[in-house]
Design a protein around this motif. Structure first.
Motif, PDB file in Angstrom:
ATOM      1  N   THR A  17      39.494  13.819  67.392  1.00  0.00           N
ATOM      2  CA  THR A  17      40.179  12.458  67.430  1.00  0.00           C
ATOM      3  C   THR A  17      39.642  11.857  68.324  1.00  0.00           C
ATOM      4  OG1 THR A  17      42.293  13.515  66.563  1.00  0.00           O
ATOM      5  CG2 THR A  17      42.457  11.316  67.622  1.00  0.00           C
ATOM      6  N   LEU A  21      37.777   8.556  68.018  1.00  0.00           N
ATOM      7  CA  LEU A  21      37.804   7.117  68.717  1.00  0.00           C
ATOM      8  C   LEU A  21      36.736   6.468  69.318  1.00  0.00           C
ATOM      9  CD1 LEU A  21      41.208   8.021  69.832  1.00  0.00           C
ATOM     10  CD2 LEU A  21      40.812   6.263  68.145  1.00  0.00           C
ATOM     11  N   GLN A  28      35.891   2.014  74.779  1.00  0.00           N
ATOM     12  CA  GLN A  28      37.486   1.710  74.767  1.00  0.00           C
ATOM     13  C   GLN A  28      38.285   2.741  75.869  1.00  0.00           C
ATOM     14  OE1 GLN A  28      39.665   2.861  71.248  1.00  0.00           O
ATOM     15  NE2 GLN A  28      38.136   4.072  70.478  1.00  0.00           N
ATOM     16  N   ILE A  30      41.044   5.126  76.455  1.00  0.00           N
ATOM     17  CA  ILE A  30      41.755   6.141  75.592  1.00  0.00           C
ATOM     18  C   ILE A  30      42.689   6.715  76.441  1.00  0.00           C
ATOM     19  CG2 ILE A  30      41.570   8.277  74.023  1.00  0.00           C
ATOM     20  CD1 ILE A  30      38.560   7.617  73.482  1.00  0.00           C
ATOM     21  N   VAL A  31      43.930   6.918  75.995  1.00  0.00           N
ATOM     22  CA  VAL A  31      45.017   7.345  76.404  1.00  0.00           C
ATOM     23  C   VAL A  31      45.801   8.378  75.468  1.00  0.00           C
ATOM     24  CG1 VAL A  31      45.584   5.397  78.277  1.00  0.00           C
ATOM     25  CG2 VAL A  31      46.541   5.448  75.893  1.00  0.00           C
ATOM     26  N   ALA A  33      48.772   8.324  74.604  1.00  0.00           N
ATOM     27  CA  ALA A  33      49.390   7.903  73.229  1.00  0.00           C
ATOM     28  C   ALA A  33      48.503   7.404  72.008  1.00  0.00           C
ATOM     29  CB  ALA A  33      50.307   6.460  73.578  1.00  0.00           C
ATOM     30  N   LYS A  34      47.290   6.844  72.132  1.00  0.00           N
ATOM     31  CA  LYS A  34      46.288   6.623  71.474  1.00  0.00           C
ATOM     32  C   LYS A  34      46.016   7.678  70.547  1.00  0.00           C
ATOM     33  CE  LYS A  34      43.381   2.986  72.130  1.00  0.00           C
ATOM     34  NZ  LYS A  34      42.434   2.243  72.501  1.00  0.00           N
ATOM     35  N   VAL A  35      45.628   8.735  71.208  1.00  0.00           N
ATOM     36  CA  VAL A  35      45.172   9.969  70.354  1.00  0.00           C
ATOM     37  C   VAL A  35      46.599  10.286  69.507  1.00  0.00           C
ATOM     38  CG1 VAL A  35      44.710  12.689  70.907  1.00  0.00           C
ATOM     39  CG2 VAL A  35      43.747  10.706  72.320  1.00  0.00           C
ATOM     40  N   TYR A  36      47.519  10.520  70.254  1.00  0.00           N
ATOM     41  CA  TYR A  36      48.730  10.985  69.340  1.00  0.00           C
ATOM     42  C   TYR A  36      49.060   9.900  68.155  1.00  0.00           C
ATOM     43  CZ  TYR A  36      50.381  14.731  71.976  1.00  0.00           C
ATOM     44  OH  TYR A  36      50.347  15.951  72.751  1.00  0.00           O
ATOM     45  N   HIS A  37      48.784   8.627  68.254  1.00  0.00           N
ATOM     46  CA  HIS A  37      48.909   7.660  67.350  1.00  0.00           C
ATOM     47  C   HIS A  37      47.794   7.804  66.133  1.00  0.00           C
ATOM     48  CE1 HIS A  37      50.081   3.962  65.459  1.00  0.00           C
ATOM     49  NE2 HIS A  37      48.502   3.433  65.304  1.00  0.00           N
ATOM     50  N   ALA A  38      46.716   8.207  66.500  1.00  0.00           N
ATOM     51  CA  ALA A  38      45.460   8.523  65.444  1.00  0.00           C
ATOM     52  C   ALA A  38      45.796   9.745  64.836  1.00  0.00           C
ATOM     53  CB  ALA A  38      44.310   8.776  66.222  1.00  0.00           C
ATOM     54  N   ARG A  42      53.879  11.628  67.823  1.00  0.00           N
ATOM     55  CA  ARG A  42      54.329  10.842  69.024  1.00  0.00           C
ATOM     56  C   ARG A  42      54.477  11.992  70.041  1.00  0.00           C
ATOM     57  NH1 ARG A  42      59.566  11.183  69.852  1.00  0.00           N
ATOM     58  NH2 ARG A  42      60.932  11.928  67.901  1.00  0.00           N
TER      59      ARG A  42
END
Length: 103
Positions: A17, A21, A28, A30-31, A33-38, A42
C-alpha cells in the motif's frame, strides 16, 4: 508477519500500500491513517501505529534510494523525521500502564 491484529493486516499488505501511494505521488506525506484508509480499514486500538510508522519510513527510504531523486534531500528529510519522533517521545508506551491487558 501480522502487523495489525485488530484488522488482520500483514506487513506485506502495508508495504504494498505504501509503495502504491508513493507511485501516485513520491513526495506526499504518508501517515498510518492514510495507509489504513487505502486498505479500507480503520485503526481500532492503534497499538500497531508506531510499527506502521517505522514501516513507512523504511519503505519510503528504500523507494527513494532506488529512484532518481537526490540522495541528500532524502537522507536529511528522513533524519529529521527520526529526530522529531525521538523528540516527541514515540518510544514511550502510548500511555499504556503496566497493568494494561490486551485481552
Amino acid at each position: 508477519m501480522l502487523a495489525c491484529h485488530c484488522n488482520l493486516i500483514t506487513e506485506k499488505e502495508i508495504e504494498d500500500t505504501i509503495i502504491g501511494l508513493l507511485e501516485a505521488d513520491p513526495w506526499q506525506l504518508i501517515v498510518p491513517a492514510k495507509v489504513y484508509h487505502a486498505l479500507s480499514r480503520r485503526g481500532r486500538c492503534c497499538g500497531c501505529f508506531p510499527n506502521v510508522v517505522e514501516t513507512i519510513i523504511r519503505v519510503t527510504e528504500n523507494y527513494h534510494s532506488r529512484s532518481d531523486a537526490a540522495g541528500d534531500d532524502i537522507v536529511s528529510h528522513l533524519d529529521r523525521v527520526r529526530e522529531l519522533r525521538g523528540q516527541y517521545g514515540s518510544r514511550r508506551h502510548e500511555r499504556r500502564t503496566t497493568s494494561h491487558r490486551a485481552a
